[in-house]
Motif scaffolding. Structure first.
Motif, mmCIF file in Angstrom:
data_model
loop_
_atom_site.group_PDB
_atom_site.id
_atom_site.type_symbol
_atom_site.label_atom_id
_atom_site.label_comp_id
_atom_site.label_asym_id
_atom_site.label_seq_id
_atom_site.Cartn_x
_atom_site.Cartn_y
_atom_site.Cartn_z
ATOM 1 N N PHE A 193 0.871 -1.172 0.118
ATOM 2 C CA PHE A 193 -0.079 0.156 0.144
ATOM 3 C C PHE A 193 0.987 1.379 0.034
ATOM 4 O O PHE A 193 0.400 2.195 -0.495
ATOM 5 C CB PHE A 193 -0.978 -0.003 1.271
ATOM 6 C CG PHE A 193 -0.385 0.195 2.482
ATOM 7 C CD1 PHE A 193 -0.377 1.398 3.100
ATOM 8 C CD2 PHE A 193 0.193 -0.937 2.998
ATOM 9 C CE1 PHE A 193 0.268 1.613 4.321
ATOM 10 C CE2 PHE A 193 0.805 -0.631 4.536
ATOM 11 C CZ PHE A 193 0.876 0.481 5.198
ATOM 12 N N ILE A 194 2.007 1.268 0.458
ATOM 13 C CA ILE A 194 3.048 2.397 0.601
ATOM 14 C C ILE A 194 3.658 2.543 -0.855
ATOM 15 O O ILE A 194 3.532 3.647 -1.122
ATOM 16 C CB ILE A 194 4.067 2.308 1.509
ATOM 17 C CG1 ILE A 194 3.623 2.137 3.074
ATOM 18 C CG2 ILE A 194 4.996 3.289 1.460
ATOM 19 C CD1 ILE A 194 4.627 1.867 3.886
ATOM 20 N N LEU A 214 5.055 7.714 4.325
ATOM 21 C CA LEU A 214 3.938 7.218 5.257
ATOM 22 C C LEU A 214 3.657 8.287 6.806
ATOM 23 O O LEU A 214 4.792 8.648 7.278
ATOM 24 C CB LEU A 214 4.162 5.874 5.667
ATOM 25 C CG LEU A 214 3.314 5.192 6.697
ATOM 26 C CD1 LEU A 214 1.938 5.000 6.019
ATOM 27 C CD2 LEU A 214 3.812 4.016 7.272
ATOM 28 N N ASN A 260 -4.067 4.766 1.104
ATOM 29 C CA ASN A 260 -4.274 4.730 2.466
ATOM 30 C C ASN A 260 -4.498 3.642 3.207
ATOM 31 O O ASN A 260 -5.010 2.561 2.535
ATOM 32 C CB ASN A 260 -5.191 5.857 2.616
ATOM 33 C CG ASN A 260 -4.669 7.099 2.429
ATOM 34 O OD1 ASN A 260 -3.681 7.461 2.079
ATOM 35 N ND2 ASN A 260 -5.668 7.984 1.838
ATOM 36 N N SER A 300 1.196 7.540 1.145
ATOM 37 C CA SER A 300 0.384 6.869 1.912
ATOM 38 C C SER A 300 0.078 7.453 3.188
ATOM 39 O O SER A 300 1.122 8.138 4.030
ATOM 40 C CB SER A 300 0.863 5.304 2.290
ATOM 41 O OG SER A 300 0.789 4.765 1.319
#
Length: 257
Positions: A100-101, A168, A106, A199
Motif C-alpha cells: 500500500f505504501i 507514510l 491509504n 500513504s
C-alpha cells in the motif's frame, strides 16, 4: 619507499577525512584476517567496504525510526495474530508487504478500542522505516494543534512541504476528540495533499457514518471520507479488547499471589 607504519597512518588519516569511521576502526583487524587466510585484495576491500556499508544502513535505519517520533516501539512480530479481529487476521499478510505504501494508498484501521489498531499502525511504520521509507507518527489532535500553531506563526507552507514528502504518515486516534471548523479545514486540506500520492494510516474508533460528529460539517465529512478511502485498504478492527483480556489475566495472577 614508505614504511608499513606510514601506510597505516595514511589509511587512518584518509578514512577520518573521508568520514569512514568503520574502515578506520576495522582495517587493521581486517588486514590480519585477510593475511591469515591469504585472501585476495578484492576480497579484503569488499569485506572492509561491506562493514562500512552495514554501519551506514544501521545508522540510517536508527535515524528514520527516531525521526518518525513513535510514542513507543512496537513491531509487527509482537502482535498476537490470533487475538486480532477476524478482518485484520485475513489482511495481515498483505499489509506487512507494505504494498500500500508502494502504491501510495491509504490504510484505515477502524474499530473498537483495545483491538490493536495503534499497535498495528506503529508496527507497519517501524517496518517501513526498516525498509527505507520516511515515516512520521502523530495523533489527530496533536496534528491539528500543530497546524494551527504553524498558521499563526506563518510557517504553514514549510510544514506542508515536509508533510507532503513523508512516504507514510500515521494519524492516530481519529474520533477521540471533536474539533472546530478551523481544525477540520486544516486537517482536510493537509490529508488531501497526500491523497493518491503518499500513504496515510488512519486509526479511528468511529465508523464512517459517525465522522460527521467530529467534523461537524456533512459536506466536508463526505469529501474527507471520499479522499481517504479512494483505493484504500479498509480493515474492520471491531472485536474483543485484547488489552482488557491482558488486564483480566494480570488481575487473576494477583489473586493467586
Amino acid at each position: 619507499m614508505s614504511k608499513p607504519k606510514d601506510w597505516i597512518e595514511d589509511i587512518t588519516n584518509f578514512s577520518k577525512d573521508l568520514k569512514l569511521p568503520i574502515i578506520r576502526q576495522c582495517f587493521q583487524e581486517q588486514i590480519k584476517e585477510s593475511s591469515q587466510k591469504d585472501a585476495s585484495y578484492e576480497e579484503f576491500l569488499a569485506l572492509l567496504l561491506q562493514k562500512e556499508w552495514d554501519y551506514r544502513q544501521e545508522t540510517a535505519q536508527y535515524n528514520r525510526i527516531r525521526r518518525a517520533e513513535f510514542p513507543y516501539k512496537k513491531h509487527l512480530e509482537d502482535l498476537l495474530i490470533s487475538e486480532l479481529p477476524e478482518d485484520a487476521q485475513k489482511k495481515y499478510k498483505q499489509l506487512r508487504t507494505l504494498e500500500f505504501i508502494k502504491e501510495g494508498g491509504n490504510l484505515i484501521l477502524a474499530g473498537s478500542p483495545g483491538t490493536g489498531k495503534s499497535h498495528m499502525a506503529i508496527g507497519l511504520g517501524m517496518k517501513a522505516c526498516e525498509e527505507g521509507y520516511k515515516v512520521w507518527f502523530t495523533t489527530v489532535p496533536l496534528l491539528i494543534n500543530q497546524l494551527k500553531e504553524c498558521r499563526s506563526e506563518k510557517t504553514l507552507r514549510a510544514f506542508q512541504n515536509r508533510f507532503e514528502k513523508y512516504d507514510l504518515v500515521i494519524a492516530d486516534e481519529m474520533g477521540y476528540i471533536s474539533f472546530d471548523k478551523e481544525g477540520a479545514e486544516l486537517l482536510f486540506t493537509h490529508l488531501s495533499l497526500r491523497a493518491g500520492q503518499k500513504s496515510t494510516i488512519i486509526t479511528t474508533n468511529l465508523s464512517f457514518e459517525r465522522w460527521e460528529e467530529i467534523f461537524q460539517d456533512p459536506v466536508m465529512t463526505a469529501a474527507m471520507i471520499d479522499r481517504l478511502t479512494h483505493q484504500a485498504y479498509l480493515v474492520n478492527m471491531n472485536g474483543n479488547s485484547y488489552r482488557m483480556k491482558q488486564t483480566k489475566e494480570w488481575l487473576e495472577t494477583q489473586k493467586l499471589m
